[in-house]
Design an enzyme around this catalytic site. Structure first.
Site, PDB file in Angstrom:
ATOM      1  N   ASP A 288      -3.072  -1.918  10.127  1.00 48.05           N
ATOM      2  CA  ASP A 288      -3.294  -1.884   8.674  1.00 48.05           C
ATOM      3  C   ASP A 288      -3.874  -3.182   8.127  1.00 48.05           C
ATOM      4  O   ASP A 288      -4.144  -3.277   6.927  1.00 48.05           O
ATOM      5  CB  ASP A 288      -1.967  -1.629   7.934  1.00 48.05           C
ATOM      6  CG  ASP A 288      -1.465  -0.212   8.133  1.00 48.05           C
ATOM      7  OD1 ASP A 288      -2.286   0.668   8.458  1.00 48.05           O
ATOM      8  OD2 ASP A 288      -0.253   0.000   7.962  1.00 48.05           O
TER       9      ASP A 288
ATOM     10  N   LYS B 256       0.851  -1.206   0.000  1.00 49.94           N
ATOM     11  CA  LYS B 256       0.000   0.000   0.000  1.00 49.94           C
ATOM     12  C   LYS B 256       0.875   1.240   0.000  1.00 49.94           C
ATOM     13  O   LYS B 256       2.046   1.213   0.400  1.00 49.94           O
ATOM     14  CB  LYS B 256      -0.939   0.027   1.203  1.00 49.94           C
ATOM     15  CG  LYS B 256      -0.274  -0.039   2.592  1.00 49.94           C
ATOM     16  CD  LYS B 256       0.069   1.291   3.229  1.00 49.94           C
ATOM     17  CE  LYS B 256       0.526   1.152   4.691  1.00 49.94           C
ATOM     18  NZ  LYS B 256       1.279   2.316   5.191  1.00 49.94           N
TER      19      LYS B 256
ATOM     20  N   GLY C 197       7.051   1.391   5.270  1.00 50.52           N
ATOM     21  CA  GLY C 197       5.770   2.099   5.303  1.00 50.52           C
ATOM     22  C   GLY C 197       4.842   1.634   4.200  1.00 50.52           C
ATOM     23  O   GLY C 197       3.875   2.309   3.855  1.00 50.52           O
TER      24      GLY C 197
ATOM     25  N   GLY D 275       3.365  -1.503   4.260  1.00 48.31           N
ATOM     26  CA  GLY D 275       2.382  -2.446   4.807  1.00 48.31           C
ATOM     27  C   GLY D 275       2.633  -3.916   4.511  1.00 48.31           C
ATOM     28  O   GLY D 275       1.703  -4.722   4.614  1.00 48.31           O
TER      29      GLY D 275
ATOM     30  N   GLY E 262       4.154  -6.451   6.073  1.00 52.71           N
ATOM     31  CA  GLY E 262       3.844  -7.389   7.163  1.00 52.71           C
ATOM     32  C   GLY E 262       2.345  -7.502   7.390  1.00 52.71           C
ATOM     33  O   GLY E 262       1.804  -8.599   7.584  1.00 52.71           O
ATOM     34  N   SER E 263       1.646  -6.372   7.331  1.00 52.52           N
ATOM     35  CA  SER E 263       0.191  -6.365   7.540  1.00 52.52           C
ATOM     36  C   SER E 263      -0.520  -7.078   6.396  1.00 52.52           C
ATOM     37  O   SER E 263      -1.513  -7.790   6.611  1.00 52.52           O
ATOM     38  CB  SER E 263      -0.328  -4.930   7.616  1.00 52.52           C
ATOM     39  OG  SER E 263       0.328  -4.220   8.629  1.00 52.52           O
TER      40      SER E 263
HETATM   41  O1  C5P Z   1      -0.691  -1.509  14.675  1.00 56.18           O
HETATM   42  P1  C5P Z   1       0.728  -1.743  14.314  1.00 56.18           P
HETATM   43  O2  C5P Z   1       1.288  -2.959  15.016  1.00 56.18           O
HETATM   44  O3  C5P Z   1       0.971  -1.789  12.848  1.00 56.18           O
HETATM   45  O4  C5P Z   1       1.521  -0.485  14.868  1.00 56.18           O
HETATM   46  C1  C5P Z   1       2.892  -0.487  15.144  1.00 56.18           C
HETATM   47  C2  C5P Z   1       3.174   0.607  16.135  1.00 56.18           C
HETATM   48  O5  C5P Z   1       2.945   1.896  15.550  1.00 56.18           O
HETATM   49  C3  C5P Z   1       2.266   0.585  17.347  1.00 56.18           C
HETATM   50  O6  C5P Z   1       2.795  -0.257  18.348  1.00 56.18           O
HETATM   51  C4  C5P Z   1       2.245   2.032  17.778  1.00 56.18           C
HETATM   52  O7  C5P Z   1       3.410   2.336  18.527  1.00 56.18           O
HETATM   53  C5  C5P Z   1       2.353   2.788  16.479  1.00 56.18           C
HETATM   54  N1  C5P Z   1       1.025   3.208  15.974  1.00 56.18           N
HETATM   55  C6  C5P Z   1       0.400   4.304  16.561  1.00 56.18           C
HETATM   56  N2  C5P Z   1      -0.824   4.724  16.100  1.00 56.18           N
HETATM   57  C7  C5P Z   1      -1.425   4.072  15.071  1.00 56.18           C
HETATM   58  C8  C5P Z   1      -0.798   2.971  14.454  1.00 56.18           C
HETATM   59  C9  C5P Z   1       0.433   2.563  14.929  1.00 56.18           C
HETATM   60  O8  C5P Z   1       0.934   4.906  17.493  1.00 56.18           O
HETATM   61  N3  C5P Z   1      -2.602   4.508  14.640  1.00 56.18           N
END
Ligand code: C5P
Length: 310
Positions: A158, A17, A120, A122, A124-125
């Protein structure tokens, strides 16, 4: 996300993405940040292959050789090795499905990694979403879409976007609340992934509330509207990423990637997500190929011309 079935083997292509705008509305009590972001799926794919295995066996192998770069690109200096253990999002998705359904079925998963990591984009997601949707099918678990979405939100912010896999979407909350939007025509981009990567958590930590006073140049709705027009470059001045200033402070390679894209004729440029990959939104496919050719000569990292995935 694309599915292909060959006898007992299931293959799923998981797209990358790009964030065309990302505004941070504030910090939340749960430690996450409240977002409003426009994301598009693009045609650069990881591939997950699922093969039968004995009961209780959960095996993940990964081929990262394609995640470096094309023949004329600079190879990433310190390409991180992806863990295939319990912290890998594919393994976590598989375990979550087993816990949820009580299934003891086994699987051998082979991941071909092409989406750059710590970029950035995505990757892994998207792999996690492909594992959820793929194993639901492969193991015939029969979970419906809302149930898969609930599991997706537990895996990462994501993952829901990739589960829906729309060409474009407006995402809110942590990023997990998805409003899919159609794209009237495909969009073309050139992406540069510098050798250095950044951790999402670290970039969010570096973000400062007072930086948001610079304000988004347009609302997400205005951007989505402009993307539907005949000249996508009109959306160019609306591109915005609140994580770009903190990412620039953490890695000088972000500024360099943006500068190389701009001086190679990339008209509308931005960093995606928490970086370090940056992109130029181009007029059309041939324009993207021309810009990518010029960027490659600058030896700034991995370069790829992509189109929105449908
Ligand atoms: O959700 P994900 O595991 O992809 O996010 C990785 C890190 O990015 C989270 O642990 C958090 O520190 C930060 N994050 C955030 N706010 C979001 C998404 C991610 O602070 N909306």
């Amino acid at each position: 996300m694309r599915f292909r079935q060959f006898e007992s083997t299931l293959i799923v292509d998981a797209p990358a993405k790009l964030n065309l705008s990302l505004e941070i509305l504030g910090r939340r009590p749960d430690g996450f940040h409240e977002l409003e972001t426009v994301m598009v799926s693009v045609g650069l794919f990881d591939t997950l292959r699922f093969d039968p295995a004995p009961e209780d066996l959960l095996e993940l192998r990964c081929d990262q050789s394609a995640a470096g770069a094309g023949p004329r690109d600079a190879r990433s200096r310190d390409l991180p090795l992806l863990s295939t253990g319990g912290d890998n999002l594919i393994v976590r998705a598989a375990k979550l499905l087993k816990d949820e359904t009580g299934s003891r079925q086994g699987v051998r998963i082979h991941l071909t990694k092409r989406i750059p990591m710590q970029a950035g984009m995505g990757g892994g997601s998207s792999d996690a979403a492909a594992a959820l949707a793929g194993l639901n099918r492969f193991w015939k678990l029969g979970l419906d879409f809302p149930a898969l979405h609930r599991l997706a939100a537990r895996l990462g912010s994501d993952v829901n976007f990739f589960l829906d896999s729309p060409p474009a979407a407006l995402c809110r909350g942590r990023g997990e609340l998805i409003e899919p939007r159609p794209l009237r025509r495909p969009l073309d981009f050139v992406i540069v992934k510098p050798p250095a990567g950044l951790s999402t958590a670290e970039v969010f930590r570096e973000w400062r509330q007072d930086e948001s006073r610079t304000r988004t140049p347009a609302t997400a709705e205005e951007l989505l509207q402009a993307l539907q027009g005949t000249n996508p470059l009109e959306a160019g001045r609306m591109l915005w990423n609140a994580l770009e200033p903190p990412a620039r402070r953490l890695s000088s390679e972000v500024a360099r990637a943006l500068q190389v894209l701009a001086s190679s004729g990339g008209p509308a440029i931005l960093m995606t997500g928490s970086g370090t990959a940056c992109f130029a939104l181009c007029r059309n496919r041939s324009h993207a190929i021309a810009v990518a050719g010029r960027v490659r000569q600058r030896n700034v990292g991995q370069v790829v011309a992509v189109r929105t995935a449908t």
